[in-house]
Design a protein around this motif. Structure first.
Motif, mmCIF file in Angstrom:
data_model
loop_
_atom_site.group_PDB
_atom_site.id
_atom_site.type_symbol
_atom_site.label_atom_id
_atom_site.label_comp_id
_atom_site.label_asym_id
_atom_site.label_seq_id
_atom_site.Cartn_x
_atom_site.Cartn_y
_atom_site.Cartn_z
ATOM 1 N N VAL A 454 0.942 -1.168 -0.001
ATOM 2 C CA VAL A 454 0.014 -0.024 -0.036
ATOM 3 C C VAL A 454 0.898 1.147 0.072
ATOM 4 O O VAL A 454 1.924 1.143 0.736
ATOM 5 C CB VAL A 454 -1.040 0.010 1.222
ATOM 6 N N VAL A 455 0.544 2.381 -0.546
ATOM 7 C CA VAL A 455 1.056 3.651 -0.500
ATOM 8 C C VAL A 455 0.680 4.391 0.505
ATOM 9 O O VAL A 455 -0.225 4.260 1.271
ATOM 10 C CB VAL A 455 0.345 4.347 -2.054
ATOM 11 N N LYS A 456 1.563 5.280 1.131
ATOM 12 C CA LYS A 456 1.314 6.064 2.017
ATOM 13 C C LYS A 456 1.996 7.569 1.485
ATOM 14 O O LYS A 456 3.309 7.749 1.989
ATOM 15 C CB LYS A 456 2.262 5.623 3.360
ATOM 16 N N ASN A 457 1.101 8.322 1.300
ATOM 17 C CA ASN A 457 1.693 9.762 0.823
ATOM 18 C C ASN A 457 1.408 10.622 2.139
ATOM 19 O O ASN A 457 0.276 10.295 2.802
ATOM 20 C CB ASN A 457 1.014 10.383 -0.394
ATOM 21 N N LYS A 458 2.360 11.579 2.402
ATOM 22 C CA LYS A 458 1.832 12.380 3.416
ATOM 23 C C LYS A 458 1.418 13.716 2.853
ATOM 24 O O LYS A 458 1.922 14.498 1.972
ATOM 25 C CB LYS A 458 3.357 12.921 4.018
ATOM 26 N N ASN A 459 0.176 14.135 3.429
ATOM 27 C CA ASN A 459 -0.646 15.417 2.850
ATOM 28 C C ASN A 459 -0.192 16.432 4.001
ATOM 29 O O ASN A 459 -0.469 16.277 5.064
ATOM 30 C CB ASN A 459 -2.172 14.991 2.999
ATOM 31 N N GLU A 460 0.094 17.555 3.353
ATOM 32 C CA GLU A 460 0.454 18.693 4.168
ATOM 33 C C GLU A 460 -0.647 19.854 4.170
ATOM 34 O O GLU A 460 -0.581 20.983 4.556
ATOM 35 C CB GLU A 460 1.662 19.492 3.545
ATOM 36 N N ALA A 461 -1.752 19.360 3.555
ATOM 37 C CA ALA A 461 -3.112 20.373 3.629
ATOM 38 C C ALA A 461 -3.875 20.097 4.530
ATOM 39 O O ALA A 461 -5.284 20.225 4.146
ATOM 40 C CB ALA A 461 -3.583 20.247 1.948
ATOM 41 N N ARG A 468 -5.075 19.204 -1.745
ATOM 42 C CA ARG A 468 -4.059 18.057 -1.367
ATOM 43 C C ARG A 468 -2.760 18.490 -1.680
ATOM 44 O O ARG A 468 -2.417 18.928 -2.998
ATOM 45 C CB ARG A 468 -4.469 16.624 -1.657
ATOM 46 N N TYR A 469 -1.868 18.327 -0.779
ATOM 47 C CA TYR A 469 -0.398 18.748 -1.206
ATOM 48 C C TYR A 469 0.443 17.478 -0.549
ATOM 49 O O TYR A 469 0.774 17.834 0.691
ATOM 50 C CB TYR A 469 -0.123 20.241 -0.653
ATOM 51 N N PHE A 470 1.175 16.983 -1.352
ATOM 52 C CA PHE A 470 1.982 15.852 -0.929
ATOM 53 C C PHE A 470 3.453 16.183 -0.868
ATOM 54 O O PHE A 470 3.692 16.666 -2.045
ATOM 55 C CB PHE A 470 1.552 14.532 -1.798
ATOM 56 N N GLU A 471 4.033 16.099 0.297
ATOM 57 C CA GLU A 471 5.534 16.611 0.318
ATOM 58 C C GLU A 471 6.361 15.330 0.089
ATOM 59 O O GLU A 471 7.435 15.452 -0.318
ATOM 60 C CB GLU A 471 5.664 17.202 1.800
ATOM 61 N N SER A 472 5.847 14.109 0.616
ATOM 62 C CA SER A 472 6.841 12.787 0.442
ATOM 63 C C SER A 472 5.767 11.600 0.465
ATOM 64 O O SER A 472 4.595 11.861 0.919
ATOM 65 C CB SER A 472 7.773 12.739 1.442
ATOM 66 N N GLY A 473 6.376 10.682 0.191
ATOM 67 C CA GLY A 473 5.764 9.499 0.078
ATOM 68 C C GLY A 473 6.442 8.012 0.063
ATOM 69 O O GLY A 473 7.581 8.172 -0.101
ATOM 70 N N GLY A 496 8.232 14.329 -2.981
ATOM 71 C CA GLY A 496 7.322 14.569 -3.820
ATOM 72 C C GLY A 496 6.141 13.603 -3.489
ATOM 73 O O GLY A 496 5.761 13.484 -2.400
ATOM 74 N N TYR A 497 5.374 12.851 -4.516
ATOM 75 C CA TYR A 497 4.343 11.913 -4.214
ATOM 76 C C TYR A 497 4.446 10.884 -5.053
ATOM 77 O O TYR A 497 4.553 10.870 -6.219
ATOM 78 C CB TYR A 497 3.020 12.674 -3.869
ATOM 79 N N ILE A 498 3.797 9.697 -4.701
ATOM 80 C CA ILE A 498 3.441 8.571 -5.243
ATOM 81 C C ILE A 498 2.271 8.543 -5.840
ATOM 82 O O ILE A 498 1.148 8.437 -5.242
ATOM 83 C CB ILE A 498 3.897 7.239 -4.689
ATOM 84 N N SER A 499 2.300 8.800 -7.224
ATOM 85 C CA SER A 499 0.777 8.928 -7.860
ATOM 86 C C SER A 499 0.210 7.710 -8.187
ATOM 87 O O SER A 499 -1.142 7.685 -8.359
ATOM 88 C CB SER A 499 0.735 9.905 -9.434
ATOM 89 N N ASP A 500 0.894 6.513 -8.448
ATOM 90 C CA ASP A 500 0.150 5.405 -8.865
ATOM 91 C C ASP A 500 1.228 4.281 -8.747
ATOM 92 O O ASP A 500 2.490 4.379 -8.591
ATOM 93 C CB ASP A 500 -0.341 5.325 -10.205
ATOM 94 N N TYR A 501 0.738 2.913 -8.406
ATOM 95 C CA TYR A 501 1.945 1.848 -8.473
ATOM 96 C C TYR A 501 0.781 0.430 -8.915
ATOM 97 O O TYR A 501 -0.035 0.358 -8.600
ATOM 98 C CB TYR A 501 2.396 1.841 -6.921
ATOM 99 N N VAL A 502 2.014 -0.397 -9.311
ATOM 100 C CA VAL A 502 1.409 -1.773 -9.981
ATOM 101 C C VAL A 502 2.507 -2.695 -9.726
ATOM 102 O O VAL A 502 3.634 -2.306 -9.289
ATOM 103 C CB VAL A 502 1.168 -1.640 -11.398
ATOM 104 N N ILE A 503 2.010 -3.956 -9.606
ATOM 105 C CA ILE A 503 2.976 -5.063 -9.400
ATOM 106 C C ILE A 503 2.966 -5.852 -10.572
ATOM 107 O O ILE A 503 2.016 -6.138 -11.360
ATOM 108 C CB ILE A 503 2.217 -6.093 -8.120
ATOM 109 N N GLY A 504 4.139 -6.093 -11.020
ATOM 110 C CA GLY A 504 4.314 -6.710 -12.430
ATOM 111 C C GLY A 504 5.875 -6.805 -12.708
ATOM 112 O O GLY A 504 6.719 -6.376 -12.048
#
Length: 541
Positions: A454-461, A468-473, A496-504
């Motif tokens: 799972v992704v965990k982006n840090k929202n600063e907003a 939404r303003y993501f500083e890191s993830g 920055g932030y992780i916008s999407d991810y897949v497994i492959g």
């Protein structure tokens, strides 16, 4: 002689008393700062930003015993009586009226998705401007960065306080660069030790191999992986607002296969890849919600031997792929309604009579839509469960009857892709529904046990609920330990932030990796954003 000593002691005593008095006076009389509502120039009603800006400035400027911000309830009546604009003259007048030492005020100008922030911090007693601020951004979310930067400059220049929160960090990379030409080559494979400081039982033996692509001058919104041209090797497909970019990994080169551009009014929400029509070439499914359209205009691309062509168009369906145990990748879909974002049930989509049609209904708990869930044996008990991100972005593990087996206490996910819908309180305003990130159940370290990825982006907003303003993830791997989910490993923190991810299997070596897209921190000079792709491989123990 004694008289001289007494005089000297008296002078010292007076100096000490004066010093103590001045310090006491300073402690008892902290600087008073008046924060005025920012003027907003926009076609849309963005008044919600005013409160968020005031709260954010107040939080970042106030220091107990040294700087206080004047309560808004004190200024409310005076501002109602103010007939003209809030300019320097009005700011000085209000500063005097409320015995303020300093006044902060400014304006936001919104044109399209871009935003310009102009702000002033004035010295009331000396009748001068202490800080003058002007910044331009490419999205409304940049206002958070602008206000943080404004507050930081005030703290340093006026109150002599060093602050780090407003400084845009240098873009970090997932792995060190090892090649001279990053725009043409991958940045090499590097072994990485685990990052599990919060885990009560870290897997100390786990190591990782990672690489990153060159940077692309775009904002990557979504990615997918699959064999889209029938060469028995996987390609990576990623989208921006109205472009589709297809690349392949070959001999440490990240080569472009195709770049497909669409008209500017399109607004791509997501991309998914699956061979639904079973012809040996995975189709590319684009969920598309053009600007000012009440319905979706999604479409499907397929390789015809020389080009990627549409084989289905103008579809009012949200598309998503999920990995069903025992079956593999399955395409699912859900329609959009006229007055509701998601209409009806979620269906498995099938190819029938030359078109994509709804097949069997997915058995999902009430309230779930096509986004933000996965199926699998998440607890390693032999029972298939549903793992989903709730509306409050908590992880929930459910059985197919909707019974809650486990919920996280922390927030996960975090996406900037949203749908707008009319506000219930004011039909002229709109609310935002942020689409949940993907969530996966997989055995990436190949130890015979599934993990939740799972992704965990840090929202600063936090003070701006609509933005939404993501500083890191980073990405976490969670495993079940009888009592609850335990952190097994996580990637390093990404700026920055992780916008999407897949497994492959991106490099086609027979092993799956976590592949994710990163929208890097934007340059404070050019204002432009860049994105890149990372592959994170968990090495076998």
């Amino acid at each position: 002689m004694k008289s001289d000593k007494k005089n000297i002691l008296s002078v010292i005593a007076l100096l000490v008393a004066a010093f103590l008095f001045c310090n006491t006076a300073e402690a008892e009389n902290p600087y008073r700062v008046l924060i005025l509502p920012f003027t907003i120039h926009s076609e849309k009603d963005l008044s919600f930003l005013q409160k968020g800006i005031e709260d954010m400035l107040s939080t970042r400027l106030a220091v107990e015993g040294k700087v206080i911000t004047i309560d808004k309830t004190e200024t409310g009546q005076a501002l109602k009586k103010l007939t003209g604009p809030i300019d320097k003259q009005a700011a000085f007048m209000l500063g005097d009226q409320f015995s303020a030492d300093y006044v902060a005020f400014g304006s936001l100008t919104v044109f399209g998705d871009s935003i310009s922030t102009d702000a002033r911090f004035i010295d009331v007693h000396n009748k001068k401007q202490a800080v003058v601020f002007n910044e331009f951004g490419k999205s409304q979310g940049d206002v958070i960065y602008h206000i943080s930067l404004f507050a930081g400059r005030i703290n340093e220049k006026v109150f002599s306080r060093k602050t780090d929160s407003y400084r845009p960090p240098e873009p970090q990379t997932a792995v060190p660069d090892v090649h001279r030409h990053p725009d043409k080559l991958l940045h090499g494979e590097t072994s990485i030790r685990p990052d599990v400081p919060d885990s009560p039982a870290p897997e100390a033996a786990t190591t990782f191999t990672a690489w990153k692509s060159r940077k692309f001058k775009t904002v990557i919104k979504s990615i997918a992986i699959g064999d889209v041209n029938g060469d028995n090797k996987n390609e990576i497909v990623f989208i921006s607002k109205n472009e589709i970019n297809i690349n392949k990994h070959a001999d440490k080169l990240f080569e472009r296969v195709a770049l497909i551009k669409h008209k500017g009014f399109n607004n791509f929400l997501g991309v998914d890849v699956a061979d639904v029509n079973r012809n040996g070439k995975a189709e590319i499914f684009i969920t598309n919600h053009p600007k000012n359209y009440s319905r979706l205009k999604s479409f499907v691309l397929e390789w015809n031997g020389s080009d990627f062509k549409k084989i289905s168009d103008n579809n009012n369906w949200y598309y998503r792929t999920v990995n069903i145990p025992g079956r593999g990748i399955v395409l699912i879909g859900q329609e959009r309604g006229i007055d509701e974002l998601f209409r009806g049930k979620v269906y498995e989509m099938i190819w029938n009579n030359g078109r994509y049609e709804p097949g069997d209904q997915m058995i999902l708990p009430s309230g779930m839509n096509v986004y933000g869930f996965a199926c699998g044996d998440a607890l390693n008990t032999g029972q298939e469960m549903i793992v989903a991100l709730s509306k409050s972005e908590k992880i929930k593990i459910l059985d197919h009857g909707g019974n809650d087996e486990w919920s996280s206490s922390e927030d996960y996910g975090g996406s900037t892709v949203y749908l707008e819908f009319p506000s219930e309180d004011n039909k002229k305003e709109t609310e935002r529904y942020y689409l949940p990130q993907r969530i996966h159940v997989a055995d990436l370290d190949r130890d015979g046990k599934n993990e939740i990825i799972v992704v965990k982006n840090k929202n600063e907003a936090g003070l701006f609920p609509r933005l939404r303003y993501f500083e890191s993830g980073y990405i976490e791997s969670l495993s079940w330990n009888v009592i609850g989910m335990n952190l097994k490993w996580k990637t390093q923190k990404i700026s920055g932030y992780i916008s999407d991810y897949v497994i492959g299997d991106l490099n086609n070596d027979g092993n799956d990796e976590v592949i994710f897209s990163v929208v890097a921190k934007k340059s404070s000079i050019t204002g432009s954003k860049k994105s890149y792709i990372v592959s994170w491989n968990v090495n076998e123990q």
